[in-house]
Design an enzyme around this catalytic site. Structure first.
Site, PDB file in Angstrom:
ATOM      1  N   TYR A 180       0.823  -1.220   0.000  1.00 21.19           N
ATOM      2  CA  TYR A 180       0.000   0.000   0.000  1.00 21.19           C
ATOM      3  C   TYR A 180       0.858   1.272   0.000  1.00 21.19           C
ATOM      4  O   TYR A 180       0.744   2.087  -0.906  1.00 21.19           O
ATOM      5  CB  TYR A 180      -0.997  -0.055   1.161  1.00 21.19           C
ATOM      6  CG  TYR A 180      -1.972   1.096   1.163  1.00 21.19           C
ATOM      7  CD1 TYR A 180      -2.835   1.310   0.088  1.00 21.19           C
ATOM      8  CD2 TYR A 180      -2.037   1.984   2.222  1.00 21.19           C
ATOM      9  CE1 TYR A 180      -3.728   2.374   0.083  1.00 21.19           C
ATOM     10  CE2 TYR A 180      -2.924   3.041   2.231  1.00 21.19           C
ATOM     11  CZ  TYR A 180      -3.769   3.240   1.158  1.00 21.19           C
ATOM     12  OH  TYR A 180      -4.649   4.301   1.149  1.00 21.19           O
TER      13      TYR A 180
ATOM     14  N   LYS B  22       1.476   4.155  -2.984  1.00 20.12           N
ATOM     15  CA  LYS B  22       1.189   5.591  -2.797  1.00 20.12           C
ATOM     16  C   LYS B  22       2.457   6.444  -2.973  1.00 20.12           C
ATOM     17  O   LYS B  22       2.368   7.597  -3.385  1.00 20.12           O
ATOM     18  CB  LYS B  22       0.521   5.824  -1.436  1.00 20.12           C
ATOM     19  CG  LYS B  22      -0.861   5.152  -1.305  1.00 20.12           C
ATOM     20  CD  LYS B  22      -1.868   5.661  -2.355  1.00 20.12           C
ATOM     21  CE  LYS B  22      -3.269   5.117  -2.109  1.00 20.12           C
ATOM     22  NZ  LYS B  22      -4.279   5.625  -3.056  1.00 20.12           N
TER      23      LYS B  22
HETATM   24  P1  NAD Z   1     -13.483   2.675  -0.248  1.00 18.58           P
HETATM   25  O1  NAD Z   1     -13.059   1.270  -0.090  1.00 18.58           O
HETATM   26  O2  NAD Z   1     -14.664   3.185   0.497  1.00 18.58           O
HETATM   27  O3  NAD Z   1     -13.677   3.035  -1.788  1.00 18.58           O
HETATM   28  C1  NAD Z   1     -12.799   2.542  -2.772  1.00 18.58           C
HETATM   29  C2  NAD Z   1     -13.317   2.871  -4.139  1.00 18.58           C
HETATM   30  O4  NAD Z   1     -12.454   2.252  -5.091  1.00 18.58           O
HETATM   31  C3  NAD Z   1     -14.725   2.329  -4.388  1.00 18.58           C
HETATM   32  O5  NAD Z   1     -15.494   3.288  -5.087  1.00 18.58           O
HETATM   33  C4  NAD Z   1     -14.489   1.107  -5.291  1.00 18.58           C
HETATM   34  O6  NAD Z   1     -15.505   0.925  -6.256  1.00 18.58           O
HETATM   35  C5  NAD Z   1     -13.208   1.480  -6.006  1.00 18.58           C
HETATM   36  N1  NAD Z   1     -12.515   0.247  -6.382  1.00 18.58           N
HETATM   37  C6  NAD Z   1     -12.049  -0.724  -5.549  1.00 18.58           C
HETATM   38  N2  NAD Z   1     -11.534  -1.733  -6.274  1.00 18.58           N
HETATM   39  C7  NAD Z   1     -11.696  -1.398  -7.583  1.00 18.58           C
HETATM   40  C8  NAD Z   1     -11.382  -2.019  -8.812  1.00 18.58           C
HETATM   41  N3  NAD Z   1     -10.769  -3.209  -8.859  1.00 18.58           N
HETATM   42  N4  NAD Z   1     -11.697  -1.375  -9.962  1.00 18.58           N
HETATM   43  C9  NAD Z   1     -12.281  -0.180  -9.938  1.00 18.58           C
HETATM   44  N5  NAD Z   1     -12.618   0.487  -8.817  1.00 18.58           N
HETATM   45  C10 NAD Z   1     -12.320  -0.128  -7.643  1.00 18.58           C
HETATM   46  O7  NAD Z   1     -12.182   3.495   0.123  1.00 18.58           O
HETATM   47  P2  NAD Z   1     -11.874   5.037   0.391  1.00 18.58           P
HETATM   48  O8  NAD Z   1     -11.367   5.114   1.783  1.00 18.58           O
HETATM   49  O9  NAD Z   1     -12.957   5.934  -0.057  1.00 18.58           O
HETATM   50  O10 NAD Z   1     -10.593   5.158  -0.576  1.00 18.58           O
HETATM   51  C11 NAD Z   1     -10.537   5.985  -1.696  1.00 18.58           C
HETATM   52  C12 NAD Z   1      -9.095   6.357  -1.933  1.00 18.58           C
HETATM   53  O11 NAD Z   1      -8.591   7.035  -0.779  1.00 18.58           O
HETATM   54  C13 NAD Z   1      -8.155   5.172  -2.174  1.00 18.58           C
HETATM   55  O12 NAD Z   1      -7.229   5.487  -3.202  1.00 18.58           O
HETATM   56  C14 NAD Z   1      -7.429   5.042  -0.844  1.00 18.58           C
HETATM   57  O13 NAD Z   1      -6.160   4.447  -0.990  1.00 18.58           O
HETATM   58  C15 NAD Z   1      -7.354   6.489  -0.414  1.00 18.58           C
HETATM   59  N6  NAD Z   1      -7.130   6.711   1.018  1.00 18.58           N
HETATM   60  C16 NAD Z   1      -8.056   6.323   1.939  1.00 18.58           C
HETATM   61  C17 NAD Z   1      -7.794   6.560   3.274  1.00 18.58           C
HETATM   62  C18 NAD Z   1      -8.760   6.164   4.341  1.00 18.58           C
HETATM   63  O14 NAD Z   1      -8.375   6.219   5.530  1.00 18.58           O
HETATM   64  N7  NAD Z   1      -9.986   5.812   4.041  1.00 18.58           N
HETATM   65  C19 NAD Z   1      -6.609   7.191   3.672  1.00 18.58           C
HETATM   66  C20 NAD Z   1      -5.692   7.557   2.706  1.00 18.58           C
HETATM   67  C21 NAD Z   1      -5.959   7.323   1.381  1.00 18.58           C
END
Ligand code: NAD
Length: 245
Positions: free
Chosen positions: A153, A157
């Site tokens: 992960y 990033k």
């Molecule tokens: P989430 O799991 O709620 O949403 C993930 C999204 O990615 C969903 O809309 C899903 O449809 C899509 N996705 C997953 N697998 C996929 C695939 N194989 N093909 C196409 N789409 C796919 O997660 P989130 O927390 O909203 O994460 C969104 C972004 O934010 C990600 O890039 C994640 O790395 C980043 N992020 C999240 C956090 C956190 O704490 N939630 C922190 C830092 C970064």
């Protein structure tokens, strides 16, 4: 702030992406969400359309460049331009290296990095033709500090930041700005999946005393997508309450 802008948001079906779609719609954009399956895209569209918003959705395989290119072509034909791309789809990892299969490592890189490259590559010709555009990427605070397990992960990033900074320099002459938002721990399904023993100690280290909400991140994307950020490119904007992983 985004009146009549055409914005594509990958991973727009829930969490940060869904909230970003909502904020962009509230600010006058035409929004197209991408998700992994028709079922989840339809569910998100039903939710977003409750406010009478103009929004549509697609579910191309983001790792198949030809499929992505075809979908972007259809969107460009229909809307005549693509102003904003938010590369947000992503998956996380938390297992120790001994427990992580090479295939699992590869699948994280495939979605978090290769798919970001694919969608960016597909939109750039349209942005170049129209003479401007904005590409925004979802990074993470782990892109700065790493994390104690789930090495795929943070590795992905760190690559997102490299892609962001390099594309910003490559595309600046074409008036395409490229930035990333690096969220801290944010209240979405991704975090709900992680063990409580992993999250609770992290929350205690956040100087602002709480985890982030999807709207905190969506508002940062709104700023970077808007003309208020017209001289900002190649930036990784931390939105993490001053957390240190
Ligand atoms: P989430 O799991 O709620 O949403 C993930 C999204 O990615 C969903 O809309 C899903 O449809 C899509 N996705 C997953 N697998 C996929 C695939 N194989 N093909 C196409 N789409 C796919 O997660 P989130 O927390 O909203 O994460 C969104 C972004 O934010 C990600 O890039 C994640 O790395 C980043 N992020 C999240 C956090 C956190 O704490 N939630 C922190 C830092 C970064």
């Amino acid at each position: 702030m985004l009146n009549d802008k055409v914005a594509i948001i990958t991973g727009g079906t829930r969490g940060i992406g869904l909230e970003t779609a909502r904020v962009f719609l509230e600010n006058g954009a035409k929004v197209i969400i991408f998700g992994s399956r028709q079922e989840t895209v339809d569910k998100a569209l039903a939710d977003l359309k409750q406010s009478g918003a103009e929004v549509e959705g697609y579910w191309p395989n983001l790792n198949d460049f030809a499929a992505v290119e075809k979908t972007i072509y259809e969107i460009a034909q229909k809307h005549e331009r693509i102003d904003i791309l938010v590369n947000n789809a992503g998956i996380s990892a938390n297992k120790k290296i001994e427990d992580t299969d090479p295939e699992e490592f590869a699948s994280i890189i495939d979605l978090n990095v290769k798919a970001m490259f694919n969608v960016s590559k597909a939109v750039v010709p349209y942005m170049k033709k129209q003479g401007d555009g904005v590409i925004l990427n979802t990074s993470s605070m782990v892109s700065i500090y790493g994390q104690p397990s789930g090495v795929g992960y943070p590795a992905s990033k760190f690559a997102v930041n490299g892609l962001t900074k390099s594309l910003a320099r490559e595309l600046a002459p074409a008036h395409i700005r490229v930035n990333a938002v690096a969220p801290g721990i944010t209240n979405t399904d991704m975090v709900a999946k992680l063990p409580k023993e992993m999250i609770d100690p992290l929350i205690q280290t956040i100087p602002l005393g709480r985890i982030g909400e999807p709207r905190d991140i969506a508002n940062a994307f709104l700023f970077l997508a808007s003309d208020l950020a017209s001289y900002v490119t190649g930036e990784i904007l931390s939105v993490d309450g001053a957390a240190r992983a």
